[in-house]
Motif scaffolding. Structure first.
Motif, PDB file in Angstrom:
ATOM      1  N   LYS A 104       0.834  -1.359  -0.020  1.00 19.27           N
ATOM      2  CA  LYS A 104       0.034  -0.023   0.081  1.00 19.27           C
ATOM      3  C   LYS A 104       0.975   1.185  -0.004  1.00 19.27           C
ATOM      4  O   LYS A 104       2.125   1.195   0.083  1.00 19.27           O
ATOM      5  CB  LYS A 104      -0.866  -0.124   1.100  1.00 19.27           C
ATOM      6  CG  LYS A 104      -1.901  -1.129   1.358  1.00 19.27           C
ATOM      7  CD  LYS A 104      -2.606  -1.055   2.828  1.00 19.27           C
ATOM      8  CE  LYS A 104      -3.428  -2.448   2.996  1.00 19.27           C
ATOM      9  NZ  LYS A 104      -4.104  -2.228   4.143  1.00 19.27           N
ATOM     10  N   ASN A 105       0.342   2.315  -0.070  1.00 18.41           N
ATOM     11  CA  ASN A 105       0.903   3.736   0.089  1.00 18.41           C
ATOM     12  C   ASN A 105       2.090   3.860  -1.025  1.00 18.41           C
ATOM     13  O   ASN A 105       3.166   4.206  -0.375  1.00 18.41           O
ATOM     14  CB  ASN A 105       1.171   3.984   1.505  1.00 18.41           C
ATOM     15  CG  ASN A 105      -0.096   3.707   2.435  1.00 18.41           C
ATOM     16  OD1 ASN A 105      -1.050   4.415   2.109  1.00 18.41           O
ATOM     17  ND2 ASN A 105       0.228   3.090   3.151  1.00 18.41           N
ATOM     18  N   GLU A 106       2.101   3.339  -2.056  1.00 23.27           N
ATOM     19  CA  GLU A 106       3.575   3.493  -2.803  1.00 23.27           C
ATOM     20  C   GLU A 106       3.757   4.966  -3.383  1.00 23.27           C
ATOM     21  O   GLU A 106       2.673   5.654  -3.665  1.00 23.27           O
ATOM     22  CB  GLU A 106       3.207   2.568  -4.033  1.00 23.27           C
ATOM     23  CG  GLU A 106       3.089   0.954  -3.738  1.00 23.27           C
ATOM     24  CD  GLU A 106       3.031   0.137  -5.187  1.00 23.27           C
ATOM     25  OE1 GLU A 106       3.891   0.267  -6.247  1.00 23.27           O
ATOM     26  OE2 GLU A 106       2.116  -0.444  -5.349  1.00 23.27           O
ATOM     27  N   ARG A 107       4.805   5.460  -3.135  1.00 23.51           N
ATOM     28  CA  ARG A 107       5.281   6.492  -3.913  1.00 23.51           C
ATOM     29  C   ARG A 107       6.648   6.501  -4.225  1.00 23.51           C
ATOM     30  O   ARG A 107       7.513   5.954  -3.637  1.00 23.51           O
ATOM     31  CB  ARG A 107       4.652   7.777  -3.232  1.00 23.51           C
ATOM     32  CG  ARG A 107       5.135   7.765  -1.610  1.00 23.51           C
ATOM     33  CD  ARG A 107       4.788   9.264  -1.133  1.00 23.51           C
ATOM     34  NE  ARG A 107       5.333   9.498  -0.015  1.00 23.51           N
ATOM     35  CZ  ARG A 107       5.166   9.291   1.335  1.00 23.51           C
ATOM     36  NH1 ARG A 107       4.139   8.218   1.334  1.00 23.51           N
ATOM     37  NH2 ARG A 107       5.564   9.420   2.237  1.00 23.51           N
ATOM     38  N   THR A 108       7.041   7.778  -4.941  1.00 23.47           N
ATOM     39  CA  THR A 108       8.462   7.768  -5.121  1.00 23.47           C
ATOM     40  C   THR A 108       9.035   8.931  -4.439  1.00 23.47           C
ATOM     41  O   THR A 108       8.487  10.086  -4.340  1.00 23.47           O
ATOM     42  CB  THR A 108       8.864   7.991  -6.573  1.00 23.47           C
ATOM     43  OG1 THR A 108       8.582   6.995  -7.458  1.00 23.47           O
ATOM     44  CG2 THR A 108      10.435   8.273  -6.905  1.00 23.47           C
ATOM     45  N   HIS A 119      15.774   8.496  -7.255  1.00 29.46           N
ATOM     46  CA  HIS A 119      14.082   8.148  -7.296  1.00 29.46           C
ATOM     47  C   HIS A 119      13.707   7.007  -6.324  1.00 29.46           C
ATOM     48  O   HIS A 119      13.297   5.984  -6.994  1.00 29.46           O
ATOM     49  CB  HIS A 119      13.577   8.141  -8.572  1.00 29.46           C
ATOM     50  CG  HIS A 119      14.082   9.391  -9.479  1.00 29.46           C
ATOM     51  ND1 HIS A 119      14.051  10.701  -9.125  1.00 29.46           N
ATOM     52  CD2 HIS A 119      14.973   9.294 -10.862  1.00 29.46           C
ATOM     53  CE1 HIS A 119      14.479  11.312 -10.051  1.00 29.46           C
ATOM     54  NE2 HIS A 119      15.229  10.592 -10.954  1.00 29.46           N
ATOM     55  N   ALA A 120      13.907   7.100  -4.968  1.00 28.66           N
ATOM     56  CA  ALA A 120      13.595   5.936  -4.354  1.00 28.66           C
ATOM     57  C   ALA A 120      12.028   5.519  -4.123  1.00 28.66           C
ATOM     58  O   ALA A 120      11.397   6.127  -4.041  1.00 28.66           O
ATOM     59  CB  ALA A 120      14.074   6.285  -2.814  1.00 28.66           C
ATOM     60  N   ALA A 121      12.109   4.131  -4.213  1.00 35.00           N
ATOM     61  CA  ALA A 121      10.626   3.504  -3.953  1.00 35.00           C
ATOM     62  C   ALA A 121      10.452   3.415  -2.567  1.00 35.00           C
ATOM     63  O   ALA A 121      11.174   3.153  -1.617  1.00 35.00           O
ATOM     64  CB  ALA A 121      10.643   2.032  -4.556  1.00 35.00           C
ATOM     65  N   PHE A 122       8.875   3.802  -2.171  1.00 36.18           N
ATOM     66  CA  PHE A 122       8.663   3.814  -0.961  1.00 36.18           C
ATOM     67  C   PHE A 122       7.079   3.320  -0.876  1.00 36.18           C
ATOM     68  O   PHE A 122       6.283   3.386  -1.658  1.00 36.18           O
ATOM     69  CB  PHE A 122       8.324   5.242  -0.310  1.00 36.18           C
ATOM     70  CG  PHE A 122       7.739   5.340   1.057  1.00 36.18           C
ATOM     71  CD1 PHE A 122       8.550   5.228   1.942  1.00 36.18           C
ATOM     72  CD2 PHE A 122       6.269   5.490   1.073  1.00 36.18           C
ATOM     73  CE1 PHE A 122       8.030   5.001   3.417  1.00 36.18           C
ATOM     74  CE2 PHE A 122       5.762   5.251   2.329  1.00 36.18           C
ATOM     75  CZ  PHE A 122       6.435   5.225   3.494  1.00 36.18           C
ATOM     76  N   TRP A 123       7.033   2.197   0.265  1.00 36.25           N
ATOM     77  CA  TRP A 123       5.842   1.601   0.356  1.00 36.25           C
ATOM     78  C   TRP A 123       5.686   1.090   1.651  1.00 36.25           C
ATOM     79  O   TRP A 123       6.759   0.834   2.550  1.00 36.25           O
ATOM     80  CB  TRP A 123       5.886   0.428  -0.645  1.00 36.25           C
ATOM     81  CG  TRP A 123       6.502  -0.553  -0.456  1.00 36.25           C
ATOM     82  CD1 TRP A 123       6.555  -1.673   0.296  1.00 36.25           C
ATOM     83  CD2 TRP A 123       7.505  -1.045  -1.472  1.00 36.25           C
ATOM     84  NE1 TRP A 123       7.589  -2.736   0.066  1.00 36.25           N
ATOM     85  CE2 TRP A 123       8.240  -2.223  -0.874  1.00 36.25           C
ATOM     86  CE3 TRP A 123       8.042  -0.838  -2.617  1.00 36.25           C
ATOM     87  CZ2 TRP A 123       9.211  -2.952  -1.607  1.00 36.25           C
ATOM     88  CZ3 TRP A 123       9.155  -1.312  -3.282  1.00 36.25           C
ATOM     89  CH2 TRP A 123       9.724  -2.365  -2.701  1.00 36.25           C
ATOM     90  N   THR A 124       4.327   0.791   2.036  1.00 35.14           N
ATOM     91  CA  THR A 124       4.262   0.018   3.247  1.00 35.14           C
ATOM     92  C   THR A 124       3.344  -1.084   2.779  1.00 35.14           C
ATOM     93  O   THR A 124       2.829  -1.415   1.747  1.00 35.14           O
ATOM     94  CB  THR A 124       3.168   0.830   4.054  1.00 35.14           C
ATOM     95  OG1 THR A 124       1.984   0.935   3.786  1.00 35.14           O
ATOM     96  CG2 THR A 124       3.915   2.189   4.404  1.00 35.14           C
ATOM     97  N   ALA A 125       3.830  -2.232   3.557  1.00 31.39           N
ATOM     98  CA  ALA A 125       3.345  -3.496   3.247  1.00 31.39           C
ATOM     99  C   ALA A 125       2.797  -4.529   4.449  1.00 31.39           C
ATOM    100  O   ALA A 125       3.489  -4.322   5.632  1.00 31.39           O
ATOM    101  CB  ALA A 125       4.142  -4.502   2.610  1.00 31.39           C
ATOM    102  N   THR A 126       1.662  -4.819   4.306  1.00 33.63           N
ATOM    103  CA  THR A 126       1.244  -5.696   5.819  1.00 33.63           C
ATOM    104  C   THR A 126       1.320  -7.153   5.336  1.00 33.63           C
ATOM    105  O   THR A 126       1.120  -7.456   4.306  1.00 33.63           O
ATOM    106  CB  THR A 126      -0.350  -5.432   5.950  1.00 33.63           C
ATOM    107  OG1 THR A 126      -1.099  -5.278   4.895  1.00 33.63           O
ATOM    108  CG2 THR A 126      -0.091  -3.939   6.776  1.00 33.63           C
TER     109      THR A 126
END
Length: 445
Positions: A413-417, A435-442
């Motif tokens: 979820k909550n993916e963004r660069t 351009h780092a990949a960001f996310w949260t994952a459950t």
């Protein structure tokens, strides 16, 4: 399958030899770096006299002398780090083989923050607030654009490992790691590094707080963040882990590099005041500098006093390879492994691309997370072993990494660069932006 005692003895011997080589690299920083600077003086005399005279008018030789002074100041600081490297010394008279076996048994089955004395490959070092000698508080970075966490380029990456008792002569690779340590100190423990920390660490901490928004920071010990365990692999010099512990969570970092471990131990346990130390991290290259001041910039560390964690904080760092400390050997399932499902959150910052086998990295993260636990990731995919012909390497693109995570049981979820630098000199004429990949994952229930 039982481990051959000779293999254990050899591994322990190699580990101690590698540690001694790292200490030697710190100690040889001054002569090595001064020699490189002195080469510039010699190069002046290869020029025509008329050109030498012009350089004299530019005060070039004085600049070289100022670089010498900065190198000596750095050396004095680095020598403090390795003056008493007790964190990697054996603490008992036990037979080394028996001690190493106990370490293997202890790894992965301890409660967070529990100080377990083991050899350097898997040593627990814990920081305790308010203690002037905080018990045992207890990645890497080239001068190029590559990001940190000098992950297992292996203990056998140096030729001297073939003969651990042979006196080690630091190589360019070794000294690159020492220079990188100075830059990592800027990133994690200085006002100068605040912008980088804000870009990388802030969104991770905000996501952590959002996920546990129903948990009070402090109430009773039975209903506070203290009961939620956060793991940070590739913790480097420990600032993100320190910040998470300061938020009230029980936090454990994990780091492989002896360079990082020695420096973090010193900062976290041997610092008495804010801005106690002064370093000159940008004097090693004269390229892309707008002026002399950019090269000779002083950086004061630390920007906070690490011992001033709130009362009751639980913060530790574990030394060792992530897969060895938190994984299970040969894919075996150990019913006594208490690390499975133990961690409420795992934060990976500029870490997952240090994997030789990304499948196993993500598998371990999934296994150790509690059901419904959160994995927060930020970083690029600069695969560390892609050009290393002596080690296997699996390099996936970003879409493949996310597909792999989904297949292993994560819901992303909550993916963004997020655009961010890494150990960047803000005054340089050259800078790399990830351009780092960001996310949260459950972890799916």
């Amino acid at each position: 399958m039982a481990t051959d005692s000779r293999d254990i003895e050899k591994e322990a011997e190699d580990e101690q030899a590698h540690f001694r080589n790292v200490v030697t690299a710190f100690q040889h920083y001054a002569p090595y770096t001064l020699t490189r600077n002195n080469r510039r003086r010699k190069d002046i005399f290869t020029l025509p006299r008329e050109d030498q005279a012009i350089l004299d008018q530019l005060d070039y030789k004085r600049k070289l002398s100022e670089i010498d002074d900065a190198i000596l100041a750095n050396a004095a600081f680095l020598n403090q780090i390795v003056a008493n490297p007790e964190i990697f010394e054996n603490n008992s008279g036990e037979d080394e083989e028996e001690e190493f076996l106990k370490a293997r048994m202890a790894a992965g089955r301890r409660s967070a923050g529990e100080p377990v004395v083991v050899p350097s490959a898997q040593r627990i070092l814990t920081a305790r607030p308010g203690d002037s000698r905080p018990a045992l508080h207890d990645h890497d970075h080239h001068d190029s654009h590559e990001h940190g966490h000098s992950h297992p380029h292996g203990l056998n990456s140096h030729p001297d490992q073939a003969n651990p008792r042979r006196k080690h002569r630091p190589t360019d690779f070794d000294m690159d790691k020492v220079r990188s340590t100075l830059k990592q100190l800027v990133r994690d423990w200085s006002e100068e590094g605040m912008d980088e920390r804000e870009a990388s660490y802030r969104p991770m901490k905000e996501s952590l707080l959002e996920h546990f928004s129903d948990i009070p920071a402090q109430e009773s010990r039975s209903s506070s963040r203290h009961n939620f365990h956060v793991l940070i692999p590739g913790a480097g010099l420990g600032r993100l882990a320190y910040d998470v512990a300061k938020l009230g969570f029980t936090c454990q970092g994990n780091e492989f590099s002896h360079y990082m471990l020695l420096a973090s131990y010193f900062i976290l346990n041997r610092t008495k005041q804010v801005r106690q130390h002064t370093i000159y991290p940008y004097v090693h290259s004269l390229s892309n500098l707008p002026n002399r001041a950019a090269m000779l910039k002083r950086v004061h560390i630390p920007d906070v006093l690490p011992s001033e964690l709130p009362s009751g904080s639980n913060f530790s760092l574990v030394a060792g390879d992530f897969e060895e400390v938190y994984g299970q050997p040969d894919g075996e399932v150990d019913p006594n492994d208490l690390s499975s499902g133990k961690w409420d959150a795992v934060l990976t910052c500029f870490f997952i691309d240090t994997a030789k086998n990304i499948v196993n990295y993500l598998r371990i993260i999934h296994r150790i997370l509690a059901p419904g636990g959160i994995w927060i990731n930020l970083g690029p995919l600069l695969w560390h072993f892609e050009e290393n012909t002596s080690d296997p390497s699996v390099e996936l693109d970003l879409e493949e990494v996310k597909a792999l995570a989904a297949r292993l049981g994560f819901e992303i979820k909550n993916e963004r660069t997020i655009d961010t630098t890494y150990v960047n000199n803000k005054d340089s004429m050259l800078g790399y932006v990830y351009h780092a990949a960001f996310w949260t994952a459950t972890k799916k229930l």
